[in-house]
Structures are given as structure tokens and as C-alpha cells.
Design an enzyme around this catalytic site. Structure first.
Site, short mmCIF file in Angstrom:
data_model
loop_
_atom_site.label_atom_id
_atom_site.label_comp_id
_atom_site.label_asym_id
_atom_site.label_seq_id
_atom_site.Cartn_x
_atom_site.Cartn_y
_atom_site.Cartn_z
N CYS A 261 36.36 18.77 -27.88
CA CYS A 261 35.86 19.37 -26.64
C CYS A 261 34.09 18.65 -27.02
O CYS A 261 34.51 17.15 -26.26
CB CYS A 261 35.01 20.98 -27.33
SG CYS A 261 33.70 21.26 -25.67
N ASP B 199 42.23 22.18 -16.93
CA ASP B 199 40.16 22.04 -17.41
C ASP B 199 39.81 22.18 -16.24
O ASP B 199 39.93 20.97 -15.43
CB ASP B 199 40.98 21.66 -18.36
CG ASP B 199 39.66 21.33 -18.95
OD1 ASP B 199 38.83 22.05 -18.67
OD2 ASP B 199 39.43 20.40 -20.18
N HIS C 171 41.25 24.33 -20.75
CA HIS C 171 40.78 23.45 -21.63
C HIS C 171 39.86 24.71 -23.29
O HIS C 171 40.86 25.44 -23.40
CB HIS C 171 38.45 23.72 -21.18
CG HIS C 171 38.44 23.08 -22.70
ND1 HIS C 171 37.56 21.62 -21.92
CD2 HIS C 171 36.46 23.56 -22.89
CE1 HIS C 171 37.10 21.25 -22.98
NE2 HIS C 171 36.17 21.74 -23.85
#
Length: 288
Positions: A168, A225, A257
């Protein structure tokens, strides 16, 4: 003002500066508030056979806390810098370190928000980004990672075999670090942003510096995502190859994601397990 009073004032100002600069002096236990409730699918890795726990990393303006896991005994192990998610170094990131240590690595995750605030105590993701994450300078992060690699070399890690992985927010940092450190052997990115609006503290995006890549990078991305469109992933891959860099991008169809975050609803076992195998193979193929 007397000399004594001046000295006292200087001490108070120094202490106040210390409190402002290092908000976190130790790591949290458990999971960040913004990730609650924790999923029943959460993976927990024990520390049997490992030397695992909190350490303090000397940096240019003091010390920052980190979680380190390494095999007990034996020769110096290859070092993997583990870069936190947006939520900081909480239990999931610690577990990632233990998983890597079980594979024979010296894995260390430094709390890279230590000066700006405790991300674990913020329950709203938008507030977390605006009050803490957006205030973390890229230059500070890269410097702290350099310091972490130097610390690992004195603590049972083999600095000549240095890798990095991140998730991330940390995935973006992996790209930047691969563009920063010529000693890096390999990097693996889990859903890290590639493009975006630059700011004063984050002046460049990974795609802006692609020609500076010093190490091969594997990118693992979710095709569903919304924050990282597949076209930006392909754009980065094309730019890297045009610059003569070794980059491989994997896009998992219909995958969101944070698909490796087993403690969250976004977890997808198939892509997560495939990505983990690909990461190991990538590190092995590039000297780690």
C-alpha cells in the site's frame, strides 16, 4: 535573564522539540484502530526459532522504533526491509516480518511515521491521511530506511544482500527506494501507487524517477483496485522497459487493493499466496 534561567528554558524547549519530533518512541501492540474488526482469516505466525521483537534504529535526529525478526544463530542473513501499510507498523506487518524470518531472512519494519504521529490510534482513514501520512516527507523515509539497513548490518544481517518489500503506502516507497539506493539487490511492491499529484513533501512519484531504478522490481497489483488503475501499472512497466530496467508487473484480475491483508475483508487467498511465491522466487533470482 540569568544563565541558569536561560539553561532551563533551553532544556524545556529541547524537550518540547523532542516530543514534537518523535511522537512514537515504541511500537503499538495489536492492530490499528482503522482496521477493526479483525477478520477471522487473520494469519498468525509464531516466533519459534526466531529472534523477534522491538528494536530502536539510530537515525540522524534520534531513534525510531522498529520490529525485527531473524533466524536464531547461523550466518548473517539477507536483509529485507519491510515497509508498512498506511496504518503503520501494527500486528500484520510484524507478522510479515516473522514469515520472512522463517524463510531465512533478517526482516525489519521501521515505524516511518514516528515523528508525525501514531497511526494506530486514528480510526478514520481520511483523518489518518490528512493528519499524519501527508506530513511524512519522502526524504525522511528514504533516510530512515538507509539507517535501518545500516543497523541490520550490525545486528546479524548481511548488508551486501539487501532487499525491500512494502504494501500500500509502503509499496510506493519500495519504488522510490529502488530509485534511491544503488546497493539494493531487489524490490517487491504490493499495490503501491505509481502516479499522483506531487506535494512539497512528496515531490516525485515512482514513474517520474523510473530511469533511476537501481534494482529489479516485481510489482503485484489488483485489477479491481480503484485507487491504482491498471493502465497506470502498464504505463510504469512500459516506461521501465524503455529505460532498460528489469521490471515485472503482475495484475490479478477482479482483485481489490490490499489483497494480501489477511486481517481485512479485502484479502484474496489465491492472489496473496501466488504473490508470496512470486516474491520468494524474485528475491532468490536476484541474489537474495
Amino acid at each position: 535573564m540569568t544563565s541558569f534561567a536561560s539553561d532551563i528554558q533551553s532544556l524545556v524547549q529541547s524537550a518540547d522539540l523532542s516530543r514534537r519530533v518523535f511522537t512514537m518512541t515504541s511500537l503499538i501492540a495489536g492492530f490499528a484502530l482503522a482496521t477493526q474488526p479483525v477478520s477471522a482469516a487473520t494469519i498468525t505466525t509464531d516466533a519459534e526459532g526466531l529472534d523477534a521483537g522491538e528494536v530502536q534504529i539510530p537515525v540522524k535526529d534520534g531513534q525510531v522504533p522498529a520490529y525485527r525478526a531473524k533466524p536464531k544463530g547461523g550466518a548473517p542473513a539477507p536483509v529485507i526491509l519491510v515497509v508498512q501499510e498506511v496504518f503503520g507498523v501494527h500486528e500484520h506487518i510484524k507478522d510479515i516480518c516473522r514469515r520472512l524470518a522463517k524463510l531465512g531472512y533478517y526482516a525489519v519494519a521501521t515505524e516511518l511515521y514516528a515523528r508525525q504521529g501514531d497511526a494506530s490510534k486514528v480510526s478514520d482513514i481520511n483523518q489518518l491521511i490528512s493528519t499524519i501520512v501527508s506530513k511524512v516527507p519522502d526524504a525522511q523515509v528514504l533516510s530512515d530506511l538507509d539507517a535501518t539497513a545500516a543497523f541490520a548490518a550490525t545486528d546479524g544481517g548481511d548488508a551486501a544482500r539487501l532487499g525491500i518489500t512494502g504494501f500500500c503506502w509502503g509499496g510506493r516507497i519500495v519504488w522510490l527506494y529502488a530509485e534511491h539506493n544503488p546497493a539494493l539487490k531487489a524490490g517487491v511492491v504490493w499495490y503501491g501507487k505509481l502516479v499522483g499529484q506531487p506535494t512539497e513533501l512528496q515531490p516525485k512519484n515512482p514513474i517520474d524517477l523510473v530511469a533511476d531504478l537501481h534494482a529489479p522490481v516485481l510489482g503485484l497489483y489488483g485489477g479491481a483496485d480503484p485507487g491504482i488503475p491498471a493502465d497506470t501499472v502498464k504505463q510504469m512497466e512500459t516506461a521501465a522497459k524503455a529505460a532498460g530496467k528489469t521490471v515485472e508487473m503482475v495484475i490479478y484480475p477482479d482483485t481489490p487493493h490490499a489483497f494480501n491483508a489477511d486481517y481485512r475483508p479485502s484479502y484474496r487467498q489465491g492472489p496473496a499466496q501466488d504473490g508470496w511465491k512470486r516474491m520468494q522466487a524474485w528475491f532468490h533470482a536476484h541474489g537474495l
